[in-house]
Design a protein around this motif. Sequence first.
Motif, PDB file in Angstrom:
ATOM      1  N   LEU A  12      -0.366 -29.984  43.574  1.00  0.00           N
ATOM      2  CA  LEU A  12       0.429 -30.394  42.416  1.00  0.00           C
ATOM      3  C   LEU A  12      -0.107 -31.692  41.824  1.00  0.00           C
ATOM      4  O   LEU A  12      -0.765 -32.485  42.498  1.00  0.00           O
ATOM      5  CB  LEU A  12       1.912 -30.519  42.759  1.00  0.00           C
ATOM      6  CG  LEU A  12       2.425 -31.520  43.796  1.00  0.00           C
ATOM      7  CD1 LEU A  12       2.417 -32.958  43.274  1.00  0.00           C
ATOM      8  CD2 LEU A  12       3.831 -31.157  44.216  1.00  0.00           C
ATOM      9  N   THR A  13       0.199 -31.877  40.547  1.00  0.00           N
ATOM     10  CA  THR A  13      -0.074 -33.122  39.833  1.00  0.00           C
ATOM     11  C   THR A  13       1.251 -33.845  39.681  1.00  0.00           C
ATOM     12  O   THR A  13       2.206 -33.271  39.146  1.00  0.00           O
ATOM     13  CB  THR A  13      -0.696 -32.846  38.455  1.00  0.00           C
ATOM     14  OG1 THR A  13      -1.919 -32.130  38.630  1.00  0.00           O
ATOM     15  CG2 THR A  13      -0.967 -34.146  37.708  1.00  0.00           C
ATOM     16  N   PHE A  14       1.319 -35.081  40.136  1.00  0.00           N
ATOM     17  CA  PHE A  14       2.609 -35.762  40.192  1.00  0.00           C
ATOM     18  C   PHE A  14       3.251 -35.894  38.823  1.00  0.00           C
ATOM     19  O   PHE A  14       4.461 -35.672  38.672  1.00  0.00           O
ATOM     20  CB  PHE A  14       2.479 -37.138  40.836  1.00  0.00           C
ATOM     21  CG  PHE A  14       3.806 -37.836  40.963  1.00  0.00           C
ATOM     22  CD1 PHE A  14       4.734 -37.420  41.900  1.00  0.00           C
ATOM     23  CD2 PHE A  14       4.156 -38.880  40.119  1.00  0.00           C
ATOM     24  CE1 PHE A  14       5.981 -38.022  42.003  1.00  0.00           C
ATOM     25  CE2 PHE A  14       5.385 -39.496  40.206  1.00  0.00           C
ATOM     26  CZ  PHE A  14       6.305 -39.067  41.154  1.00  0.00           C
ATOM     27  N   SER A  15       2.490 -36.238  37.798  1.00  0.00           N
ATOM     28  CA  SER A  15       3.079 -36.428  36.466  1.00  0.00           C
ATOM     29  C   SER A  15       3.716 -35.139  35.953  1.00  0.00           C
ATOM     30  O   SER A  15       4.730 -35.182  35.249  1.00  0.00           O
ATOM     31  CB  SER A  15       2.028 -36.933  35.475  1.00  0.00           C
ATOM     32  OG  SER A  15       0.929 -36.031  35.409  1.00  0.00           O
ATOM     33  N   GLU A  16       3.148 -33.992  36.301  1.00  0.00           N
ATOM     34  CA  GLU A  16       3.732 -32.719  35.908  1.00  0.00           C
ATOM     35  C   GLU A  16       5.007 -32.444  36.699  1.00  0.00           C
ATOM     36  O   GLU A  16       5.994 -31.929  36.166  1.00  0.00           O
ATOM     37  CB  GLU A  16       2.721 -31.586  36.118  1.00  0.00           C
ATOM     38  CG  GLU A  16       1.554 -31.612  35.152  1.00  0.00           C
ATOM     39  CD  GLU A  16       1.995 -31.435  33.706  1.00  0.00           C
ATOM     40  OE1 GLU A  16       2.852 -30.574  33.450  1.00  0.00           O
ATOM     41  OE2 GLU A  16       1.488 -32.170  32.832  1.00  0.00           O
TER      42      GLU A  16
ATOM     43  N   ASP B 246      -0.243 -41.827  38.812  1.00  0.00           N
ATOM     44  CA  ASP B 246      -0.383 -40.378  38.865  1.00  0.00           C
ATOM     45  C   ASP B 246      -1.411 -39.987  39.921  1.00  0.00           C
ATOM     46  O   ASP B 246      -2.297 -40.778  40.270  1.00  0.00           O
ATOM     47  CB  ASP B 246      -0.807 -39.846  37.490  1.00  0.00           C
ATOM     48  CG  ASP B 246      -0.565 -38.355  37.330  1.00  0.00           C
ATOM     49  OD1 ASP B 246       0.146 -37.766  38.166  1.00  0.00           O
ATOM     50  OD2 ASP B 246      -1.084 -37.774  36.361  1.00  0.00           O
ATOM     51  N   PHE B 247      -1.292 -38.787  40.423  1.00  0.00           N
ATOM     52  CA  PHE B 247      -2.248 -38.294  41.427  1.00  0.00           C
ATOM     53  C   PHE B 247      -2.140 -36.782  41.526  1.00  0.00           C
ATOM     54  O   PHE B 247      -1.152 -36.181  41.116  1.00  0.00           O
ATOM     55  CB  PHE B 247      -1.956 -38.923  42.803  1.00  0.00           C
ATOM     56  CG  PHE B 247      -0.572 -38.657  43.330  1.00  0.00           C
ATOM     57  CD1 PHE B 247      -0.267 -37.491  44.028  1.00  0.00           C
ATOM     58  CD2 PHE B 247       0.457 -39.573  43.118  1.00  0.00           C
ATOM     59  CE1 PHE B 247       1.011 -37.240  44.499  1.00  0.00           C
ATOM     60  CE2 PHE B 247       1.745 -39.328  43.590  1.00  0.00           C
ATOM     61  CZ  PHE B 247       2.020 -38.167  44.281  1.00  0.00           C
ATOM     62  N   GLU B 248      -3.172 -36.180  42.059  1.00  0.00           N
ATOM     63  CA  GLU B 248      -3.151 -34.779  42.467  1.00  0.00           C
ATOM     64  C   GLU B 248      -3.184 -34.740  43.987  1.00  0.00           C
ATOM     65  O   GLU B 248      -3.852 -35.569  44.615  1.00  0.00           O
ATOM     66  CB  GLU B 248      -4.355 -34.019  41.899  1.00  0.00           C
ATOM     67  CG  GLU B 248      -4.283 -33.773  40.411  1.00  0.00           C
ATOM     68  CD  GLU B 248      -5.406 -32.865  39.925  1.00  0.00           C
ATOM     69  OE1 GLU B 248      -6.329 -32.580  40.725  1.00  0.00           O
ATOM     70  OE2 GLU B 248      -5.362 -32.447  38.769  1.00  0.00           O
TER      71      GLU B 248
ATOM     72  N   VAL C  64      12.638 -38.378  40.162  1.00  0.00           N
ATOM     73  CA  VAL C  64      11.956 -38.035  41.411  1.00  0.00           C
ATOM     74  C   VAL C  64      12.229 -39.119  42.451  1.00  0.00           C
ATOM     75  O   VAL C  64      12.176 -40.310  42.144  1.00  0.00           O
ATOM     76  CB  VAL C  64      10.428 -37.893  41.218  1.00  0.00           C
ATOM     77  CG1 VAL C  64       9.726 -37.687  42.566  1.00  0.00           C
ATOM     78  CG2 VAL C  64      10.108 -36.726  40.293  1.00  0.00           C
ATOM     79  N   VAL C  65      12.525 -38.688  43.675  1.00  0.00           N
ATOM     80  CA  VAL C  65      12.554 -39.593  44.815  1.00  0.00           C
ATOM     81  C   VAL C  65      11.308 -39.282  45.643  1.00  0.00           C
ATOM     82  O   VAL C  65      11.184 -38.202  46.226  1.00  0.00           O
ATOM     83  CB  VAL C  65      13.820 -39.424  45.667  1.00  0.00           C
ATOM     84  CG1 VAL C  65      13.765 -40.351  46.891  1.00  0.00           C
ATOM     85  CG2 VAL C  65      15.077 -39.728  44.845  1.00  0.00           C
ATOM     86  N   LEU C  66      10.366 -40.210  45.632  1.00  0.00           N
ATOM     87  CA  LEU C  66       9.132 -40.107  46.410  1.00  0.00           C
ATOM     88  C   LEU C  66       9.288 -40.974  47.652  1.00  0.00           C
ATOM     89  O   LEU C  66       9.588 -42.165  47.544  1.00  0.00           O
ATOM     90  CB  LEU C  66       7.946 -40.583  45.570  1.00  0.00           C
ATOM     91  CG  LEU C  66       6.617 -40.851  46.288  1.00  0.00           C
ATOM     92  CD1 LEU C  66       6.053 -39.577  46.915  1.00  0.00           C
ATOM     93  CD2 LEU C  66       5.607 -41.461  45.319  1.00  0.00           C
TER      94      LEU C  66
ATOM     95  N   GLY D 118       8.674 -41.333  33.915  1.00  0.00           N
ATOM     96  CA  GLY D 118       7.596 -41.741  34.804  1.00  0.00           C
ATOM     97  C   GLY D 118       7.585 -43.207  35.167  1.00  0.00           C
ATOM     98  O   GLY D 118       6.590 -43.731  35.670  1.00  0.00           O
ATOM     99  N   LYS D 119       8.709 -43.889  34.925  1.00  0.00           N
ATOM    100  CA  LYS D 119       8.785 -45.319  35.238  1.00  0.00           C
ATOM    101  C   LYS D 119       9.451 -45.528  36.599  1.00  0.00           C
ATOM    102  O   LYS D 119      10.454 -44.899  36.913  1.00  0.00           O
ATOM    103  CB  LYS D 119       9.571 -46.068  34.161  1.00  0.00           C
ATOM    104  CG  LYS D 119       9.656 -47.573  34.386  1.00  0.00           C
ATOM    105  CD  LYS D 119      10.356 -48.279  33.248  1.00  0.00           C
ATOM    106  CE  LYS D 119       9.496 -48.291  32.010  1.00  0.00           C
ATOM    107  NZ  LYS D 119      10.087 -49.148  30.946  1.00  0.00           N
ATOM    108  N   ILE D 120       8.892 -46.422  37.396  1.00  0.00           N
ATOM    109  CA  ILE D 120       9.481 -46.768  38.698  1.00  0.00           C
ATOM    110  C   ILE D 120      10.722 -47.617  38.466  1.00  0.00           C
ATOM    111  O   ILE D 120      10.656 -48.677  37.846  1.00  0.00           O
ATOM    112  CB  ILE D 120       8.479 -47.530  39.583  1.00  0.00           C
ATOM    113  CG1 ILE D 120       7.279 -46.641  39.921  1.00  0.00           C
ATOM    114  CG2 ILE D 120       9.145 -48.016  40.877  1.00  0.00           C
ATOM    115  CD1 ILE D 120       6.145 -47.361  40.622  1.00  0.00           C
TER     116      ILE D 120
END
Length: 214
Positions: free
Chosen positions: A26-30, A16-18, A37-39, A136-138
């Motif tokens: 943004l906060t990634f987990s939110e 997680d990160f802001e 999500v594709v990061l 939230g799992k890769i």
Amino acid sequence: MEQITMMPRIGDNAPDFEAITTIGKLTFSEYNKGNWVVLFSHPADFTPVCTTEMSGFAKEMKFFGDHNTKLIGLSIDSIHSHIAWVNAVYEKTGVLFEFPIIADIDMRVAKLYGMLQPGESETAAVRAVFIIDPKGKIRLIMYYPMNVGRNMEEIKRTLVALQTSDENKCAMPLDWKPGDKVIVGAPKTLEALAERKKSNLEMVDWYLAKKSLA
């Protein structure tokens, strides 16, 4: 001595990160919550290969939206550089990067996700792709070198494969695409093997059987 950070692996929880992005902080987990999500990272703004890739993601926004998937990009550039690049591409081509792009000038997120690989560059991220599920799992990681653009069709194919596999509790064979038969898990008892032999599955061998989802 510099602390070594373990690179994320398939099956890990996404770090997680802001971050400051082109759509605000943004906060990634939110951002991830309840969505796939594709990061993805790119080496730098205002570069030719990156422009083609980011444009490719932008043109596929509807596809990803239809598959409950959000996009988020990253490079080690300032927010002002990102905004200027987004504006320049839109003015020249009419393609707008509406998804957030992380301004990672301190390289914090890039290091967190193993996007900095010194054999390529110590100051620019390689072309990494992380597919992260709604929990939230890769689920998938792809790395491309800085001089080779990604394959958008493969990113889309693997996303749909992961979602289809989760929904139907199956596996996908080589080159699987929507509409193709899927692989059913191998039997783990003699009784299950006997049941399989009486089924209407497409049997290649006792351990390899396929079925249609249609």
